[in-house]
Design an enzyme around this catalytic site. Structure first.
Site, mmCIF file in Angstrom:
data_model
loop_
_atom_site.group_PDB
_atom_site.id
_atom_site.type_symbol
_atom_site.label_atom_id
_atom_site.label_comp_id
_atom_site.label_asym_id
_atom_site.label_seq_id
_atom_site.Cartn_x
_atom_site.Cartn_y
_atom_site.Cartn_z
ATOM 1 N N HIS A 104 -1.569 39.593 -11.192
ATOM 2 C CA HIS A 104 -1.134 40.378 -10.041
ATOM 3 C C HIS A 104 0.071 39.681 -9.405
ATOM 4 C CE1 HIS A 104 -0.891 42.492 -6.360
ATOM 5 N NE2 HIS A 104 -1.511 41.595 -5.624
ATOM 6 N N CYS A 132 -5.564 45.584 -4.688
ATOM 7 C CA CYS A 132 -4.654 45.063 -5.719
ATOM 8 C C CYS A 132 -5.343 44.859 -7.063
ATOM 9 C CB CYS A 132 -4.037 43.744 -5.263
ATOM 10 S SG CYS A 132 -3.149 43.891 -3.720
ATOM 11 N N ASN A 158 5.277 42.811 -4.013
ATOM 12 C CA ASN A 158 3.856 43.066 -4.271
ATOM 13 C C ASN A 158 3.601 44.574 -4.142
ATOM 14 O OD1 ASN A 158 1.081 43.396 -4.129
ATOM 15 N ND2 ASN A 158 0.737 41.607 -2.831
HETATM 16 O O1 UT7 Z 1 -1.901 41.331 -2.863
HETATM 17 C C1 UT7 Z 1 -2.507 40.915 -1.712
HETATM 18 C C2 UT7 Z 1 -2.739 39.474 -1.726
HETATM 19 N N1 UT7 Z 1 -1.880 38.812 -0.777
HETATM 20 C C3 UT7 Z 1 -1.397 37.622 -1.054
HETATM 21 O O2 UT7 Z 1 -1.584 37.112 -2.118
HETATM 22 C C4 UT7 Z 1 -0.637 36.906 0.005
HETATM 23 C C5 UT7 Z 1 -1.018 35.455 -0.018
HETATM 24 N N2 UT7 Z 1 -0.289 34.687 0.989
HETATM 25 C C6 UT7 Z 1 1.010 34.402 0.878
HETATM 26 O O3 UT7 Z 1 1.687 34.806 -0.052
HETATM 27 C C7 UT7 Z 1 1.594 33.467 1.902
HETATM 28 O O4 UT7 Z 1 0.561 33.004 2.742
HETATM 29 C C8 UT7 Z 1 2.700 34.120 2.766
HETATM 30 C C9 UT7 Z 1 3.939 34.361 1.916
HETATM 31 C C10 UT7 Z 1 2.224 35.403 3.385
HETATM 32 C C11 UT7 Z 1 3.083 33.152 3.885
HETATM 33 O O5 UT7 Z 1 3.512 31.923 3.314
HETATM 34 P P1 UT7 Z 1 2.897 30.538 3.787
HETATM 35 O O6 UT7 Z 1 3.578 29.502 3.028
HETATM 36 O O7 UT7 Z 1 1.396 30.619 3.669
HETATM 37 O O8 UT7 Z 1 3.352 30.477 5.303
HETATM 38 P P2 UT7 Z 1 2.484 30.397 6.644
HETATM 39 O O9 UT7 Z 1 1.914 31.731 6.969
HETATM 40 O O10 UT7 Z 1 1.569 29.212 6.587
HETATM 41 O O11 UT7 Z 1 3.631 30.061 7.684
HETATM 42 C C12 UT7 Z 1 4.406 28.861 7.620
HETATM 43 C C13 UT7 Z 1 5.513 28.983 8.630
HETATM 44 C C14 UT7 Z 1 5.013 29.415 10.024
HETATM 45 O O12 UT7 Z 1 5.833 28.799 10.991
HETATM 46 P P3 UT7 Z 1 5.381 27.461 11.767
HETATM 47 O O13 UT7 Z 1 4.094 27.834 12.466
HETATM 48 O O14 UT7 Z 1 5.178 26.429 10.696
HETATM 49 O O15 UT7 Z 1 6.522 27.184 12.675
HETATM 50 C C15 UT7 Z 1 5.262 30.896 10.031
HETATM 51 O O16 UT7 Z 1 5.408 31.408 11.326
HETATM 52 O O17 UT7 Z 1 6.449 29.993 8.219
HETATM 53 C C16 UT7 Z 1 6.559 30.981 9.261
HETATM 54 N N3 UT7 Z 1 6.779 32.266 8.630
HETATM 55 C C17 UT7 Z 1 7.988 32.740 8.328
HETATM 56 N N4 UT7 Z 1 9.219 32.223 8.513
HETATM 57 C C18 UT7 Z 1 10.258 32.960 8.084
HETATM 58 C C19 UT7 Z 1 5.837 33.163 8.232
HETATM 59 N N5 UT7 Z 1 6.448 34.224 7.683
HETATM 60 C C20 UT7 Z 1 7.768 33.983 7.735
HETATM 61 C C21 UT7 Z 1 8.912 34.711 7.313
HETATM 62 N N6 UT7 Z 1 10.118 34.162 7.497
HETATM 63 N N7 UT7 Z 1 8.814 35.917 6.721
#
Ligand code: UT7
Length: 314
Positions: free
Chosen positions: A239, A115, A269
């Site tokens: 980004h 990226c 993204n």
């Molecule tokens: O260009 C490359 C660089 N990449 C990035 O910058 C990505 C950086 N990371 C992110 O943007 C975020 O970490 C994500 C958007 C990928 C995930 O968001 P988050 O707020 O960090 O969520 P998390 O992974 O900590 O998950 C929180 C909860 C979990 O459920 P429980 O364990 O709390 O019950 C996940 O299973 O949200 C759940 N979850 C979802 N729920 C609905 C994870 N993905 C999803 C989804 N829909 N798509």
């Protein structure tokens, strides 16, 4: 590594973008994944993304628009740099097809810094121009949809396809790369990667935790190299990975949302295409004038990071 290249001149004289026609909304993803529009919008800021085409097809389309706007025929371009982590082929470089498609007389090479690729490419192009090349066509193009695991809700909601391009010309006149910062920490390769032939594997929260600090520190080094402060910046082009990452970086850097490019809601993204797509969108919307300073900041797999302060030329 930070740079102070006050003597250089890399004028952006044309720009263009290309997006696939197919729109995939959050509602479309609800049909196949355990997710919701509400969760995606709240946690990422993304509402839809464009999917389809090939990396070279999108790159040629964006590149042609940039060349047309600059009034530069392909025959007058000395080098095309295609920034991508989703080339159409392993070999030859996908830029070879772009070179042929646009009738470019000069050389062609791919650049992969995930990226951060477009900003790495910008600094590289600036170096080529300082060493005597006349014109460089710099393109960020990706078809991330080809390496996404569409059953993984942690990544499938994030990525999209697209391309953005700029024509960079040397010589005198306004428009320069004033300062930059490039870096990489390969000990973090495992938190965001795709094996050859495989799909994207990402520890999202870990990438998130590191992203803001990396962006802010890199941006500050580029500003220092340029000899300017954040108050001098007319437009911040980060980004486009997550609206919460952008908001947090803006707040830590002291840049308002009004001075920040944000097209995440409509394209998601797009990796190396994300900064040029956002930059082209802002330029087309009339948000830039000659002499404006633009701060571009990328981060991504590697982990890699790259920032530059660019003086807008036209
Ligand atoms: O260009 C490359 C660089 N990449 C990035 O910058 C990505 C950086 N990371 C992110 O943007 C975020 O970490 C994500 C958007 C990928 C995930 O968001 P988050 O707020 O960090 O969520 P998390 O992974 O900590 O998950 C929180 C909860 C979990 O459920 P429980 O364990 O709390 O019950 C996940 O299973 O949200 C759940 N979850 C979802 N729920 C609905 C994870 N993905 C999803 C989804 N829909 N798509």
């Amino acid at each position: 590594m930070m740079g102070d290249v006050a003597s250089s001149s890399a004028r952006i004289t044309g720009w263009g973008a290309a997006l696939p026609e197919k729109v995939v909304t959050n509602a479309d993803l609800e049909a196949t994944l355990d997710t919701s529009d509400e969760w995606i919008v709240e946690r990422t800021g993304i509402r839809e993304r464009r999917i389809g085409g090939s990396t070279t097809g999108l790159a040629i389309e964006a590149g042609r628009r940039a060349l047309d706007q600059a009034g530069v025929p392909g025959a007058d371009v000395d080098l095309v740099i295609l920034c991508t982590c989703t080339p159409d082929e392993t070999m030859p470089a996908s830029s070879a097809a772009v070179q042929q498609g646009l009738g470019i007389a000069g050389g062609a090479m791919d650049l992969n810094a995930a990226c951060s690729g477009f900003v790495y490419g910008l600094v590289a192009a600036d170096g080529f121009l300082r060493s005597g090349l006349g014109r460089v066509l710099l393109i960020g193009a990706e078809t991330m949809s080809r390496i996404v695991d569409w059953e993984d809700r942690g990544t499938a909601i994030l990525f999209g396809d697209g391309a953005g391009a700029v024509v960079l010309e040397g010589g005198g006149g306004p428009g320069r790369v004033l300062g930059w910062d490039l870096g990489s920490d390969g000990s973090l390769r495992h938190i965001l990667h795709a094996d050859a032939g495989g799909t994207i594997q990402m520890d999202g929260p870990e990438v998130f935790r590191r992203a803001v600090r990396i962006m802010v520190e890199s941006a500050e080094r580029a500003l220092q190299g340029a000899g300017c402060s954040v108050d001098d910046i007319a437009l911040f082009v980060p980004h486009q990975a997550n609206a919460r990452i952008i908001a947090s970086a803006c707040s830590k850097l002291g840049i308002s949302a009004e001075r920040t490019a944000n097209n995440l809601a409509l394209v998601g993204n797009t990796s190396a295409a994300s900064i040029p797509l956002a930059l082209v969108g802002a330029a087309d919307a009339g948000r830039l004038a000659a002499g404006d300073l633009v701060l571009v900041v990328g981060f991504g797999a590697g982990m890699s990071w790259a920032s530059a302060v660019v003086e807008w030329a036209t």
